[in-house]
Design a protein around this motif. Structure first.
Motif, short mmCIF file in Angstrom:
data_model
loop_
_atom_site.label_atom_id
_atom_site.label_comp_id
_atom_site.label_asym_id
_atom_site.label_seq_id
_atom_site.Cartn_x
_atom_site.Cartn_y
_atom_site.Cartn_z
N ARG A 122 -11.72 -55.38 -2.05
CA ARG A 122 -12.08 -54.03 -0.68
C ARG A 122 -12.39 -52.98 -2.59
N ARG A 123 -11.26 -52.92 -2.99
CA ARG A 123 -10.42 -52.68 -4.22
C ARG A 123 -11.88 -51.57 -4.85
N ALA A 124 -12.90 -52.38 -5.16
CA ALA A 124 -13.84 -52.32 -5.79
C ALA A 124 -14.69 -51.78 -5.41
N ILE A 125 -14.95 -51.95 -4.35
CA ILE A 125 -16.11 -51.52 -3.58
C ILE A 125 -15.93 -49.82 -2.98
N THR A 126 -14.35 -49.49 -2.61
CA THR A 126 -14.12 -48.27 -2.04
C THR A 126 -13.61 -47.62 -3.08
N GLN A 127 -13.00 -47.96 -4.70
CA GLN A 127 -12.82 -47.51 -4.95
C GLN A 127 -13.24 -47.66 -6.42
N THR A 128 -13.27 -48.87 -7.73
CA THR A 128 -13.02 -48.61 -8.73
C THR A 128 -14.95 -48.73 -8.63
N HIS A 129 -15.64 -49.13 -7.67
CA HIS A 129 -17.39 -48.95 -7.90
C HIS A 129 -17.73 -48.41 -7.54
N ALA A 130 -16.59 -46.94 -6.81
CA ALA A 130 -17.60 -46.56 -4.93
C ALA A 130 -18.76 -46.30 -5.23
N GLU A 131 -19.21 -45.30 -6.27
CA GLU A 131 -20.63 -44.45 -6.42
C GLU A 131 -21.52 -46.01 -6.71
N GLY A 132 -22.71 -45.37 -5.38
CA GLY A 132 -23.38 -46.25 -5.19
C GLY A 132 -23.56 -47.34 -4.02
N ALA A 182 -20.36 -56.28 3.54
CA ALA A 182 -19.51 -56.87 4.68
C ALA A 182 -18.50 -57.44 4.24
N ILE A 183 -17.32 -58.06 4.80
CA ILE A 183 -16.26 -58.84 3.76
C ILE A 183 -15.47 -59.58 5.24
N VAL A 184 -15.60 -60.88 5.42
CA VAL A 184 -15.38 -61.76 6.34
C VAL A 184 -14.17 -62.26 5.87
N ASN A 194 -7.59 -62.41 12.44
CA ASN A 194 -6.68 -61.69 12.92
C ASN A 194 -6.61 -60.04 12.77
N GLU A 195 -6.63 -60.25 14.34
CA GLU A 195 -6.19 -58.82 14.43
C GLU A 195 -5.52 -57.70 13.69
N THR A 196 -4.02 -58.14 13.78
CA THR A 196 -3.43 -57.22 12.53
C THR A 196 -3.88 -56.83 11.39
N ARG A 197 -4.22 -57.97 10.88
CA ARG A 197 -4.84 -57.89 9.42
C ARG A 197 -5.66 -57.45 9.37
N LEU A 198 -6.46 -57.28 10.35
CA LEU A 198 -8.15 -56.59 10.02
C LEU A 198 -7.58 -54.90 9.98
N ALA A 199 -6.38 -54.20 10.93
CA ALA A 199 -5.98 -53.63 11.50
C ALA A 199 -5.43 -52.40 10.19
N LEU A 200 -4.67 -53.57 9.66
CA LEU A 200 -4.13 -53.03 8.06
C LEU A 200 -5.44 -52.51 7.44
N SER A 201 -5.84 -54.08 6.78
CA SER A 201 -6.95 -53.54 5.72
C SER A 201 -7.73 -52.41 6.03
N ALA A 202 -8.64 -52.56 7.40
CA ALA A 202 -8.94 -51.33 7.67
C ALA A 202 -8.40 -49.73 7.09
N GLY A 203 -7.12 -49.86 7.21
CA GLY A 203 -6.09 -48.48 6.86
C GLY A 203 -6.13 -48.30 5.88
N LYS A 204 -6.42 -49.10 4.78
CA LYS A 204 -7.12 -49.01 3.22
C LYS A 204 -8.09 -49.08 2.86
N VAL A 205 -8.62 -48.80 3.11
CA VAL A 205 -10.44 -47.93 3.25
C VAL A 205 -9.87 -46.64 3.48
N PRO A 206 -10.67 -45.41 2.11
CA PRO A 206 -10.69 -44.66 2.07
C PRO A 206 -11.87 -43.89 3.22
N LYS A 207 -11.04 -42.87 4.01
CA LYS A 207 -11.86 -42.52 4.91
C LYS A 207 -13.32 -41.64 5.05
#
Length: 175
Positions: free
Chosen positions: A16-26, A4-6, A36-49
């Motif tokens: 975020r990229r390291a966990i969800t893309q570069t080293h996503a396996e495992g 989890a990232i705070v 900041n709700e706007t920043r939170l939504a923007l970041s969540a939108g960049k996480v692979p579904k």
């Protein structure tokens, strides 16, 4: 491993990229948390579904995030003066913590962090992202390739300019 990232400002994207893309396996990014709700939504939108998407929490719900999502490691990328707050809470909740440098900004906060780490027995890792900038990565690759021969000594000097360098250290003590 569940993360989890705070703090979803500029520093968090590398993690975020390291966990969800570069080293996503495992690895699985299970939650994001920020004021900041706007920043939170923007970041969540960049996480692979995956499934229903990533869970997001307001900063005031940090403890609820940990209880509901059960991350193994909490990554703290909030402003420097807030690092200790989330590090201590995560350690007390029995989570490992990774934080961007500086770990904290004064001695009192450092003592609180170290006490929480000792009591919890959990890992606390302080990262230094500068070593992964493209120029540093290219230099490492060049040195490791052996193209210049055996390395027998290294002399590293880092000159901070008056604008960025001075401002960077000034920010530690502005609150």
């Amino acid at each position: 491993m569940k993360y989890a990232i705070v703090g979803v400002g500029g520093r968090h994207a590398m993690f975020r990229r390291a966990i969800t893309q570069t080293h996503a396996e495992g690895n699985d990014l299970v939650a994001l948390c920020d004021v900041n709700e706007t920043r939170l939504a923007l970041s969540a939108g960049k996480v692979p579904k995956k499934g229903n998407g990533i869970a997001t929490y307001e900063a005031a719900d940090f403890e609820r995030m940990i209880a509901e999502q059960q991350p193994d490691t909490v990554i703290v990328t909030t402003p420097d003066y807030l690092h200790h707050e989330y590090i201590v809470k995560a350690l007390k909740a029995g989570r490992n913590v990774m934080t961007e440098k500086p770990m904290t900004v004064d001695l009192e906060k450092l003592r609180a962090v170290l006490e929480a780490q000792q009591q919890s027995g959990k890992q606390l890792t302080v990262t230094f992202n500068y070593r992964y900038t493209p120029a540093r990565t290219q230099l490492k690759d060049l040195l490791m390739s052996g193209v210049i021969g055996d390395i027998t000594a290294v002399d590293f000097r880092w000159y901070l300019d008056r604008v960025h360098g001075a401002d960077y250290f000034r920010r530690w003590h502005r609150y």
